[in-house]
Structure formats: C-alpha cells, structure tokens
Design an enzyme around this catalytic site. Structure first.
Site, PDB file in Angstrom:
ATOM      1  N   ASP A   7     -44.465 -89.291 -12.350  1.00  0.00           N
ATOM      2  CA  ASP A   7     -43.939 -88.928 -13.664  1.00  0.00           C
ATOM      3  C   ASP A   7     -45.040 -89.075 -14.707  1.00  0.00           C
ATOM      4  OD1 ASP A   7     -41.497 -88.149 -15.213  1.00  0.00           O
ATOM      5  OD2 ASP A   7     -42.132 -89.906 -16.362  1.00  0.00           O
ATOM      6  N   GLU A   9     -45.770 -89.026 -18.992  1.00  0.00           N
ATOM      7  CA  GLU A   9     -45.282 -88.935 -20.371  1.00  0.00           C
ATOM      8  C   GLU A   9     -46.363 -88.215 -21.159  1.00  0.00           C
ATOM      9  OE1 GLU A   9     -42.264 -89.704 -21.213  1.00  0.00           O
ATOM     10  OE2 GLU A   9     -41.852 -90.576 -19.258  1.00  0.00           O
ATOM     11  N   HIS A 145     -37.614 -92.530 -20.324  1.00  0.00           N
ATOM     12  CA  HIS A 145     -38.813 -91.895 -20.880  1.00  0.00           C
ATOM     13  C   HIS A 145     -40.029 -92.801 -20.807  1.00  0.00           C
ATOM     14  CE1 HIS A 145     -36.269 -88.642 -22.032  1.00  0.00           C
ATOM     15  NE2 HIS A 145     -35.494 -89.462 -22.701  1.00  0.00           N
ATOM     16  N   ASP A 150     -39.101 -93.830 -14.487  1.00  0.00           N
ATOM     17  CA  ASP A 150     -38.698 -92.442 -14.219  1.00  0.00           C
ATOM     18  C   ASP A 150     -39.245 -91.964 -12.873  1.00  0.00           C
ATOM     19  OD1 ASP A 150     -37.276 -92.388 -16.492  1.00  0.00           O
ATOM     20  OD2 ASP A 150     -38.494 -90.921 -17.571  1.00  0.00           O
TER      21      ASP A 150
END
Ligand code: SF4
Length: 756
Positions: A7, A9, A145, A150
């Site tokens: 994941d 961000e 988030h 995640d």
C-alpha cells in the site's frame, strides 16, 4: 504460498505530479503475515487534506528519507513477486512514474488487484473501499489511510478472495483469472492453503453424504458456507452468513457442528415448523450418516406440552380411545417428544377445545408438589435439553430464555440462529408486554373450570364478568378500527375506563386468598397459581394501559381488542446481556442485508463487530415459474376477492395439486374462505398454532388448499408434492400506517438516518 501486500500513501491522485509519502508491504507466507516493511518518504509539499486524512505531520516527513533512498530497496524486494494491492493500477502507476523520475527500471512484478476481484466475487456489496471491507472481514479498525495497516488488510482480503474462489460460478472464476498474471492464477487455483486441510475434510464428508442420503447433492456453495461455519465455530465471534436459496445452509451448518462440536450449542429457528423439520428430518439423517454420537434435544415452550396432572383431573373429558392413545404416548418415557400436545391429539378441531384443559401452564404447575413430577413432559424435555450438547429451539424460546437469564436452556457457547432476519422481530415480540380482555376472560374461565366448586368465589366472579363485558363495549367505542398508538393522556383514559375491572379483579383475588386456608394439597397449589396469575394480570394491565414507559404504546381491535407496550430499541441491552455470553454466534438466512449492508441488523440486535458473508442463490435451484396476472383486478378493487376465490377453485379442479395462498390481511383471508367449500381446505385462522395448520395440510391428500398468513411467509418447507402451486394474494410490504413502523421511521429520522 507467498505473496506481498502493498500500500502507498500519496500526496494526491495524479502519479505524474503527485508524490509517494508512505510505502508499506507485508509478506504473507502460507496464509500468515511473516514480514512487514513500512517507511515514510520525504516530500516537497504535503497538502492539508492529506495531512488530515493520514494524520502524518510535515515535521515527521521532514525527518523521513527521500524516495531515492527508499525505492531501490522496495523494488528489489518486490521484483518477480506476486504483489496484491487494493486498486493495484493506482499503486503500479505511482511506482512506475516514481521509478522513471529517479532513472530506475521497474522490475517485473505480478500485480493482483483485490478491488477488481472483490467486485467480481461480492457484486452485492455497496462499498468495496478498504475500510468497508475491513469491517466486513472483521479486521480490527486500526488507523485507516496509513500504509501498513492498509497493506495488511489488503493481504487478508486477498486470503478471503482465495478462500471464496473455488466456490464461485464458473463464469466468475474465468473472469477473475483473465485479469490476473500467471503466478497469481496458481494461487487462486490452489485456494487458501491454511484452510486446505479442513476444507478437504468437509469435501470428503459432503461427498460421503451425497452417496448416503438419497436426493442429497454436493454443492460448491454449500461447501463454502460450511467452511465459514467451521471457521466461526473454531475462532468464535459473530458471523452473518447470508445464503441464497439453494445454498443448502441447513446441512451447511449442521455438518460442521456435528463433526466437531466446539462447546454446547443452541440452534434456533423462527418457527416451530422449521424446528420440527430439523429435528425429524435433517438431524436424524445426518447423525446416522455421520455416525455422530452427539447428545441432541428438542425443546419448545412449556405450554406446548401436556400436563399429566391436568389429564388425571380432566380425564373424563376424553373419549375412551383418545384417552388410551394419550396414555400410550405418555408411557414412552424415553421419547423426548412425548407430551407434545398436538402430536398426541392430532388435528381434530374438536379435540383442540379439550387441549386447553390439559395444557401445561407455568402458573398452574404444582412443581415439587406434583405427583407426576418425574413423568412431567415439559420438565423432562427441559431436563434433557439442559443435558444435551445440541439443543434445537425456536426464536421465541430463545428470547424467553434470555428473559429468564438462562434458566431454561442453561449455559451455551454456540448459537446458530436460522432465519435470523426475524430475530429482531422475535426479540421485539418477546420484550413486548400486552393485555387484552380475552386474557381476563381466559383466566376467569380457568378459575371456574379448574378450582374445586367450594373454592370459587361466585359473587366476585360474576362481578368481574359483568364489568369485563361493559369494558369491552366501552373499548370498542373508544378505540380506532385500525392499529394505532396511544399517548400517556389517552392511556390514562383507558386506565380509568378499566379501573372498575381492576378493583373487581383485586376483590376476586382477595376472596380467593381468603378461601385458601380451607384448601389442601393440589387444590391449594392450584388456587395459589390462579392468585399469582390474577396479580400478574392486574400489574400488566396497569403498566400497559398507563403508557408511562419508553416503549411504543398501541392498540388494535382485530382480531380482538389488545393493548401493547413494545420497546423500539433493545440493541444495547442485548449487547450487554446476551451476545457477551455466547462465544460463537452464526446468524444465517437467505436475506440479512439491505443493499449489501447489514447495519440495520447489527444495530437492531446490538451485534458490534460482525463478519458478513454472502453466498449467492444457486441458479439451477430456481425451478419454479412465476406468473404475474396482469389481467387480474387489483387487491384494492371490488372484484378481487371473488376473482381470487374463483381462480383457486379453477386451479384446484384443473391441476388437482396442493395449493397455498399467502395473505397479508386476515380480513381478505376470511372473505376468500367464505367463498370456498370447506372440504379440502385449511385456513390458518382456524388454528391457534401455525405449525399445526402446516402439519394438518401436509397430512391432506391433493387437491387441497391452505390459506395462510404472515407466519407462513417464510421458514416452512413443503418439498415436492406437498405444495406445488403458491398464490401470493398481496406482496407483504410493511403497512406504513402500522404504529410500530411509524415509530421506527420517526426514530431513524431523529437519528439522521433514512428509514428507506
Ligand atoms: S409438574 Fe406441573 S406441568 Fe408437570 S405434570 Fe405436574 S402440574 Fe403438570
């Protein structure tokens, strides 16, 4: 089996200009997270909304390494691996652009998009966003988030997708396989390895059943369902398993339960009819096929059984042959079903009047004083239930046990609630207090019929009867024709109208108490029971009529005058006092969600964290044909009832099959019944118990007609020729004028929710 869950961000959504600010991956091996990596990345600019969303501050980012230091290591680790990401094209595009900007070559990575697979497997879900899926998967709600939680959630989601994959319809599997690279296809084909051993056992068991039980077919959806039940039993928690028609959920939960009971279990069904079906058909077949040496018991409410002491007293009421049959049944002491009234007495409407006289009733039970205590059917059934490892009950009894703080069923660890969509209604009904002039009349009749003549205070009794008649007339004039709520002020009016009756009931109770000293033994016990029942009746009248509590207070006139106090919210109470006592709860039904969400059920029942799984209806099981009669008059039009009765007669004559008609209103049912010949026809209105009407209909030869009401809309199984034509007189939409529906709508609006 190895894969990486990734994941990122980012500072925005455009990989050409926005930057990566956090990277995390989790390496899964054999179904478990084994290695984790997470780093923040220094960025030139952090937008405020991203700071708010992620909780990452610019100060922390200033201390983070630049992407040029981080990315080579990340790409090196992921090279040649299966990498799963939720919305993988997004992560791939960011890595591609970031690598290009740094002059790095992107290695070959076998990308798998869990979002695309989720949409293919669970199309009914309203949201496929990671936070929503995390909730559905029952994963801990950690920082959303943020890259590491995640990534881990994505890995678990992929494991769920692997587990579901073997049980999907062929076209869905082909569609998913087309969208993933070759190494990932191998993972999908192999299924989830960690669950492999158990699934193999289940597969073997189900294929054994298909050989041993005539008519039983192995179904993939059923195997998938059973694997989830097995997991629920093993790991505990609350599971909402929504199994469409044809999944085979009954065997789906019974098989894992019988194979490996994980603590004492209660199976609860909505209706007594379904309870009987489980007990007589499904459980014996499976226990025999699996040679499962598990103690099982069937338990119904106390008043479903015969009271031998009452029979002894009232024996003269029964003809010689019937009495003999009753005695024979009672002598089979080993049979736990002995004493179930309708099984002993059959369905002859004449004997039904007698049944009330010999029905076991808690308030007229002598308890330890009873000479029949050791042979008492309800007590024997309760004892064997408390000793059993699996007990089959119905929702009403489940709720009664909750109200009795476990005094009926004893402690249990596992609950399987079938037809669980009706659990909120069952709790609502169980927690509802109600009172009717009919309750008063029934108690007066009982006092007259059952107490010795010298113990019946005639004068007081006459006074109560006279006042009851007056009150009934008064209430008929006061109450609206349709069910309606009443306020505290209106309640006080009802209470004042009933005050004279209350005084007279209190006087009757006083007279009975005075006569108590002249009685002995069983007669004294009986009179004490009636005194307690009178006391309870008066307190219910005062509470329900006064309308002082938090409940919705409402009244109805049809089929009889009745006042209710119904609680609107009980989720918190259940959360505190019910679910906490149960280690594993499996709530199952064909329909549990609305628009793919189960919030309603979760809120109503106070379930907290629940895992929701859907097993779609099996296409080939839909064998019926549906006809919409557009030429027919509408249900609100004048000629509808006559046309329906005529249609029924014609269908019966032409096809000579068994037909059921489902109504939403008693009035319409009555009107149709009046237009049909009585022979070969059963109306649910003529039976105090829907299960009895069902059994009576089953026992009839074709052609036959059953006119049914709401309790037959679901949870009743008429296989094969037991029912071949079904008519729906009107679709069962909730009546918006119903006082409870109205009150619930208002409550939801007040909470800012949409009642629709
Ligand atoms: S114990 Fe109660 S219910 Fe049982 S036979 Fe005696 S009086 Fe009837």
């Amino acid at each position: 089996m190895e894969f990486f869950a990734l994941d990122l961000e980012t500072t925005g959504l455009d990989p050409r200009k926005d930057e990566i600010l956090e990277i995390a991956w989790v390496r899964f091996l054999e179904g478990k997270p084994r290695e984790r990596f997470q780093t923040l990345v220094r960025v030139a600019f952090l937008p405020k909304e991203v700071e708010g969303l992620t909780g990452i501050s610019p100060e922390r980012l200033r201390r983070a390494p630049p992407l040029s230091e981080v990315l080579p290591g990340v790409l090196g680790r992921l090279a040649g691996k299966v990498v799963v990401a939720h919305n993988a094209p997004f992560d791939r595009a960011f890595l591609q652009h970031a690598a290009a900007r740094l002059g790095l070559e992107l290695p070959e990575i076998h990308w798998v998009d869990t979002l695309a697979i989720s949409r293919a497997i669970w199309p009914e879900r309203e949201s496929h966003a990671l936070p929503a899926l995390r909730e559905v998967l029952g994963l801990e709600a950690r920082e959303a988030h943020r890259a590491l939680p995640d990534a881990e959630a994505t890995g678990y989601l992929f494991l769920e997708e692997l587990a579901a994959f073997p049980y999907l319809p062929e076209p869905t599997r082909a569609f998913i396989l087309r969208g993933v690279p070759l190494p990932a296809r191998e993972l999908l084909a192999a299924g989830r390895k960690e669950g492999g051993r158990e699934k193999t056992v289940l597969e073997e068991v189900f294929s054994l059943l298909s050989r041993k039980i005539p008519g039983f077919q192995l179904r993939k959806a059923q195997l998938g369902y059973a694997a989830w039940v097995e997991r629920a039993l093993r790991e505990g928690g609350v599971y909402l398993l929504e199994a469409g028609p044809g999944t085979g959920k009954t065997y789906g939960y019974l098989v894992p339960l019988l194979l490996a009971p994980e603590g004492r279990a209660v199976i609860s069904t909505r209706t007594k009819a379904l309870q009987d079906q489980l007990w007589h058909r499904d459980l014996p077949a499976l226990r025999e096929a699996l040679r499962a040496d598990v103690r099982v018991a069937l338990l119904k409410g106390f008043d479903n059984y015969l009271c031998p002491w009452a029979l002894e007293r009232e024996g003269g009421l029964f003809s010689g042959s019937l009495r003999k049959r009753i005695q024979e049944c009672l002598s089979e002491v080993e049979n736990p079903e002995v004493g179930e009234l309708y099984k002993i007495l059959g369905f002859d409407p004449e004997t039904r009047v007698l049944v009330e006289r010999i029905r076991a009733r808690p308030h007229r039970c002598l308890g330890r004083e009873c000479p029949f205590l050791s042979r008492c059917p309800p007590r024997r059934a309760r004892r064997s239930a408390q000793e059993a490892e699996i007990v089959v009950v119905n929702h009403s009894l489940l709720v009664a046990d909750f109200l009795a703080e476990g005094g009926i069923l004893g402690e249990y660890e596992v609950l399987i609630a079938d037809e669980a969509h009706s659990l909120p209604k069952a709790f609502e009904e169980g927690l509802t207090r109600s009172i009717s002039p009919a309750d008063v009349a029934a108690l007066l009749e009982e006092i007259e019929a059952m107490l010795p003549p010298q113990a019946v205070p005639r004068r007081e009794l006459r006074g109560v009867w006279a006042e009851l008649r007056r009150l009934r007339e008064r209430l008929h004039a006061l109450l609206p024709d349709e069910p309606a709520p009443y306020s505290r002020r209106e309640g006080l009016r009802f209470l004042s109208a009933a005050q004279e009756l209350i005084w007279r009931l209190v006087a009757l109770k006083g007279a009975l108490e005075e006569g108590l000293s002249a009685l002995e033994g069983e007669e004294k016990g009986m009179a004490s029971g009636e005194i307690a029942a009178l006391e309870n009746l008066v307190s219910e009248m005062e509470y329900v009529l006064a309308a002082e509590g938090e409940e919705v207070f409402w009244s109805e006139k049809d089929p009889d005058i009745r006042f209710y106090a119904t609680p609107l919210e009980f989720g918190d109470r259940l959360a505190a006092d019910f679910w906490g006592r149960i280690r594993a709860a499996i709530l199952t039904s064909a329909t549990l969600s609305v628009g793919g969400r189960v919030d309603f059920l979760v809120r109503e029942l106070g379930l907290g964290n629940a895992i929701h799984r859907v097993f779609p209806a099996q296409e080939k099981e839909r064998r019926g044909r549906v006809f919409l009669l557009e030429f027919f008059p509408g249900p609100n039009e004048g000629g509808y009832v006559s046309a329906l009765a005529q249609l029924l007669l014609e269908l019966r004559e032409r096809f000579r099959r068994k037909i059921m008609v489902l109504f939403t209103s008693r009035k319409m049912l009555r009107a149709v019944r009046e237009r049909l010949p009585q022979e070969g026809m059963i109306s649910q209105l003529d039976w105090s118990d829907a299960a009895q009407a069902v059994e009576a209909f089953r026992a009839m030869d074709a052609p036959a007609i059953l006119l049914g009401l709401d309790s037959l809309w679901e949870g009743v199984d008429f296989p094969g020729e037991e029912l071949e034509i079904l008519l729906v007189a009107r679709l069962p939409f909730p009546n918006p004028a119903d006082p409870l529906i109205k009150a619930k709508e208002e409550r939801l609006r007040a909470q800012g929710l949409d009642p629709f």
